[in-house]
Design an enzyme around this catalytic site. Structure first.
Site, mmCIF file in Angstrom:
data_model
loop_
_atom_site.group_PDB
_atom_site.id
_atom_site.type_symbol
_atom_site.label_atom_id
_atom_site.label_comp_id
_atom_site.label_asym_id
_atom_site.label_seq_id
_atom_site.Cartn_x
_atom_site.Cartn_y
_atom_site.Cartn_z
ATOM 1 N N GLY A 114 0.830 -1.195 0.000
ATOM 2 C CA GLY A 114 0.000 0.000 0.000
ATOM 3 C C GLY A 114 0.867 1.250 0.000
ATOM 4 O O GLY A 114 0.550 2.241 -0.676
ATOM 5 N N THR A 115 1.951 1.197 0.726
ATOM 6 C CA THR A 115 2.861 2.339 0.802
ATOM 7 C C THR A 115 3.437 2.669 -0.571
ATOM 8 O O THR A 115 3.488 3.836 -0.975
ATOM 9 C CB THR A 115 3.999 2.028 1.801
ATOM 10 O OG1 THR A 115 3.424 1.772 3.084
ATOM 11 C CG2 THR A 115 4.974 3.194 1.895
ATOM 12 N N CYS A 132 2.504 2.151 12.823
ATOM 13 C CA CYS A 132 3.609 2.926 12.269
ATOM 14 C C CYS A 132 4.136 3.940 13.265
ATOM 15 O O CYS A 132 5.254 4.415 13.138
ATOM 16 C CB CYS A 132 3.153 3.641 11.019
ATOM 17 S SG CYS A 132 2.232 2.546 9.959
ATOM 18 N N GLN A 166 -7.599 0.592 3.965
ATOM 19 C CA GLN A 166 -8.461 0.081 5.038
ATOM 20 C C GLN A 166 -9.832 -0.358 4.532
ATOM 21 O O GLN A 166 -10.570 -0.992 5.276
ATOM 22 C CB GLN A 166 -8.645 1.146 6.132
ATOM 23 C CG GLN A 166 -7.438 1.326 7.032
ATOM 24 C CD GLN A 166 -7.152 0.106 7.904
ATOM 25 O OE1 GLN A 166 -8.043 -0.613 8.326
ATOM 26 N NE2 GLN A 166 -5.877 -0.132 8.172
ATOM 27 N N HIS A 218 -2.333 -7.536 2.471
ATOM 28 C CA HIS A 218 -2.273 -8.065 3.846
ATOM 29 C C HIS A 218 -3.306 -7.448 4.776
ATOM 30 O O HIS A 218 -3.433 -7.856 5.933
ATOM 31 C CB HIS A 218 -0.857 -7.945 4.429
ATOM 32 C CG HIS A 218 -0.447 -6.591 4.888
ATOM 33 N ND1 HIS A 218 -0.502 -6.227 6.227
ATOM 34 C CD2 HIS A 218 0.031 -5.519 4.237
ATOM 35 C CE1 HIS A 218 -0.058 -4.990 6.354
ATOM 36 N NE2 HIS A 218 0.271 -4.536 5.163
HETATM 37 C C1 LIG Z 1 -1.552 -0.382 6.249
HETATM 38 C C2 LIG Z 1 -1.856 0.897 5.550
HETATM 39 C C3 LIG Z 1 -1.006 1.395 4.555
HETATM 40 C C4 LIG Z 1 0.295 0.735 4.205
HETATM 41 O O1 LIG Z 1 0.128 -0.474 3.506
HETATM 42 P P1 LIG Z 1 1.383 -1.469 3.462
HETATM 43 O O2 LIG Z 1 0.990 -2.516 2.475
HETATM 44 O O3 LIG Z 1 1.517 -2.001 4.863
HETATM 45 O O4 LIG Z 1 2.559 -0.674 3.049
HETATM 46 C C5 LIG Z 1 -1.358 2.563 3.914
HETATM 47 N N1 LIG Z 1 -2.486 3.205 4.221
HETATM 48 C C6 LIG Z 1 -3.337 2.763 5.160
HETATM 49 C C7 LIG Z 1 -4.593 3.519 5.436
HETATM 50 C C8 LIG Z 1 -3.055 1.606 5.861
HETATM 51 O O5 LIG Z 1 -3.889 1.168 6.799
#
Ligand SMILES: *Cc1c(COP(=O)(O)O)cnc(C)c1O
Length: 385
Positions: free
Chosen positions: A71-72, A324, A179, A201
Site C-alpha cells: 500500500g505504501t 507505524c 483500510q 495483507h
Molecule cells: C496499512 C496501511 C497502509 C500501508 O500499507 P502497506 O501494504 O503495509 O505498506 C497505507 N495506508 C493505510 C490507510 C493503511 O492502513
C-alpha cells in the site's frame, strides 16, 4: 490462556484458501511471466487472471491495475507519479491531516521539492468537511489525495463528493483505500477517483503485495525504471505468487462481505458500548461513518502503552493507534487532529475486529479491560489530583 487478535487494521492472518492458491507459484509454476515457453505462459496466465479479477471487483478495466509491493508503494507511486507528471500544470496538492504516513511523508518529500501542500483539518468526529475542501482549491491544484477510511479511528470520508468536485475542476483524485478494500464495497467510478491504493495483507492476503488503480488517460512518472513489466509503469519481475494471493483474497472478501459485515458491526458495537460504560472514557471518531471493525477509544488518566502491555499479559493483542507510530513517544497525529489534548491522546486504545472474532472473545475482553483500567488509574497521580 485464550489468545485474542484484535489488531486487524495493522495486518490480517493469511487465509488458508489464499495460501493454497499461491503455493503452486512458489513451487512448480515458478516461471517468469515474460518468458515465452510453457512455464512463462503459465505465470502470465496467472497474472492476467488475477488482474482481470481485481479489476472487475473494483469496477476498473484490466489495463488500469498495476501491482506493487505494498500500500505504501501504491501511495508513493500515485502521489509522486502524478505530481511529477503534471508539475508544469501546477504544484499545489490537497490532502488531509489524518493520512497514513505512506501519504503524509510522501507529501513532506514533495514539499522539499517545492510543491505546496494543503492539509485539510477534520472535525471532532474525524471527518473532512467538503466545504473546507472547496475553499482549499486553487488554480494550480493538480492533485487531491484523501484516504477512504482512516486506519486509526476508522472514519469513512466523503470521497465520492470530494472526487466529483475535483473532477469538475479537472484535478486528479487519489484515495488510499487500504483500510476499505475488501471491507467495504469499493468501486472506482462510484467513488469518482482516478487513483486508488490497496494492499493484500489488510484483507487476509500475503504481505508485500499491493496494487494501484490508474484511470485510463492518467499518466504517472514511474518510481521504478527497468523492464517492460506492468506496461512500463512498474518495472521488475512480477511477484506471481503474491499477486495470485492478492486476487484470491480480494475475491473471497468480496464474496463473503455480506456475511461478515453484520456480524462485525454487532461485535464492534458491543465492544464500544461495553467500553464506554467505564467512566472517563470516550469514543474517537464518528459513531456512524465508521469501519465495521474499528473500535478506537481514549481512557483518561492512563498511558495507552501500559494498557497494551497489560492486555498482552491477558492474551489480548491490540494497538495504541497505528503500527507505524507505536514505539514513538509522540501521541498520534490523527488523535491530535481530532482535537484531543496530548494527555488524553496518550490514553488511546484501538481494537480492530476480524472475520473470525467471536462474541465470547468480546465478552472476555470487556471483562479483562475494566479491572486493568481501574488498576492503572489507581497508580496514576493524575487520577487522584
Ligand atoms: C496499512 C496501511 C497502509 C500501508 O500499507 P502497506 O501494504 O503495509 O505498506 C497505507 N495506508 C493505510 C490507510 C493503511 O492502513
Amino acid at each position: 490462556m485464550e489468545l485474542i487478535y484484535l489488531d486487524h487494521a495493522a495486518t490480517t492472518p493469511i487465509r488458508s484458501e489464499v495460501m493454497e492458491a499461491m503455493l503452486p507459484y512458489l513451487t512448480d509454476k515458478f516461471g517468469n511471466a515474460s518468458s515465452i515457453y510453457g512455464w512463462g505462459r503459465q505465470a502470465r496466465k496467472a497474472l492476467d487472471d488475477a488482474r482481470a479479477s481485481v479489476a472487475e471487483i473494483i469496477g476498473a478495466d484490466f489495463n488500469e491495475i498495476v501491482f506493487t509491493s505494498s500500500g505504501t508503494e501504491s501511495d508513493n507511486m500515485a502521489i509522486k507519479g502524478a505530481a511529477w507528471e503534471y508539475r508544469n500544470k501546477g504544484r499545489h496538492i490537497i490532502t488531509s491531516s489524518i493520512e497514513h504516513p505512506g501519504v503524509l511523508n510522501t507529501m513532506k518529500s514533495l514539499e522539499k521539492e517545492g510543491y505546496e501542500v494543503t492539509y485539510l483539518p477534520v472535525n471532532a468526529q474525524g471527518l473532512i468537511c467538503v466545504d473546507d475542501f472547496k475553499q482549499a482549491l486553487r488554480d494550480d491544484t493538480i492533485l487531491v489525495s484523501i484516504m477512504h477510511a482512516n486506519n486509526e479511528v476508522g472514519t469513512i470520508q466523503p470521497i465520492a463528493a470530494i472526487g466529483q468536485i475535483a473532477h469538475e475542476h479537472g484535478i486528479i483524485m487519489h484515495t488510499d483505500a487500504v483500510q476499505t478494500a475488501g471491507a467495504l464495497e469499493v468501486d472506482v467510478n462510484e467513488l469518482n477517483v482516478d487513483l486508488l491504493s490497496f494492499s493484500a495483507h489488510k484483507f487476509y492476503g500475503p504481505k508485500g503485495v499491493g496494487a494501484l488503480y490508474i484511470r485510463k488517460g492518467i499518466r504517472l512518472v514511474p518510481l521504478i525504471h527497468g523492464g517492460n513489466q506492468e506496461r512500463r509503469r512498474r518495472a521488475g519481475t512480477e511477484n506471481t505468487a503474491g499477486i495470485v494471493g492478492l486476487a484470491a483474497a480480494l475475491e473471497l472478501a468480496d464474496k463473503e462481505r455480506p456475511e461478515f459485515t453484520g456480524k462485525m458491526i454487532h461485535l464492534r458495537d458491543k465492544l464500544i458500548d461495553g467500553i464506554l460504560k467505564i467512566p472517563h472514557t470516550r469514543l474517537n471518531g464518528s459513531r456512524t461513518q465508521r469501519l465495521p471493525n474499528n473500535v478506537s477509544v481514549c481512557f483518561e488518566f492512563i498511558e495507552g502503552e501500559s494498557l497494551l502491555l497489560n492486555l498482552d499479559m491477558q492474551g489480548i493483542a491490540g494497538s495504541s493507534g497505528s503500527a507505524c507510530t507505536s514505539g514513538s513517544l509522540e501521541p498520534s497525529h490523527v488523535l491530535l487532529a481530532l482535537g484531543l489534548k496530548h494527555e488524553i491522546a496518550h490514553g488511546s486504545l484501538r481494537l480492530t475486529l476480524g472475520k473470525d472474532n467471536t462474541e465470547a472473545e468480546i465478552d472476555y475482553v470487556l471483562k479483562a479491560l475494566e479491572p486493568i483500567v481501574h488498576r492503572l488509574r489507581e497508580m496514576s497521580p493524575l487520577y487522584h489530583s
